[in-house]
Write an enzyme that holds these catalytic residues in place. Sequence first.
Site, short mmCIF file in Angstrom:
data_model
loop_
_atom_site.label_atom_id
_atom_site.label_comp_id
_atom_site.label_asym_id
_atom_site.label_seq_id
_atom_site.Cartn_x
_atom_site.Cartn_y
_atom_site.Cartn_z
CB SER A 12 -0.94 0.02 1.21
OG SER A 12 -0.22 0.16 2.41
CE LYS A 27 -3.10 2.24 5.11
NZ LYS A 27 -3.05 1.59 3.77
#
Length: 208
Positions: free
Chosen positions: A128, A165
């Site tokens: 990701s 993230k």
Amino acid sequence: MSENEVMKIFSENFKRLRKERNLLQKEIAKILGVSTSIVSDWEKGVKMPRGGTIQKIAEFFQIPQNELFIERGTPYSTLVEMVMIPIVGRISCGNGSFAFEDIEGYEPTPKEWVTGGEYFYLRTKGDSMIGARIQEGDLLLIRRQNDVDDGDIAAVLIDDEAYLKRVYRRDGMLILQSENPKYPPIICRPGDKNIQIIGKLKMNVIKY
């Protein structure tokens, strides 16, 4: 550095700290909620405490966890003082208490990398964050903190699992953005209690 060497460093530091407080093994055992035989094994260098107990030890002696793994009095060939930083597999933040529940091992780290705070390593899972040149299996050095600046890459705890993230704030919401277009952003609204920032990415340690 082998697991036995890590245990030896810990055992010497733990014993020194206990004696500096003039505590018997049975007294520190009672404080930490373990048996005297377990404390004896720690000081013999044949066993290591689990992550949550390491945190209790550091809190009792009022030192960062990293200090328990500094090898004292031994020169390194690189002339750089090293500390042992845990590689964490799972983290718990229940009732406001931060604990490492699953430590995979310890990574020798230059002390100058980890000044001014508490640090730990996470190992990347998935793809990701490939747009930020973070690949699966990379070792990421994280500085523990509960807030970051807009756009920083942070370790975020979601239901006791840590994710990496990029963090943004918009209209009171926390937006967790991946660096891979196939993953949609995670939007956290005020009152969401299962999501918490736990640290800021400081370094991606790439080994060849």
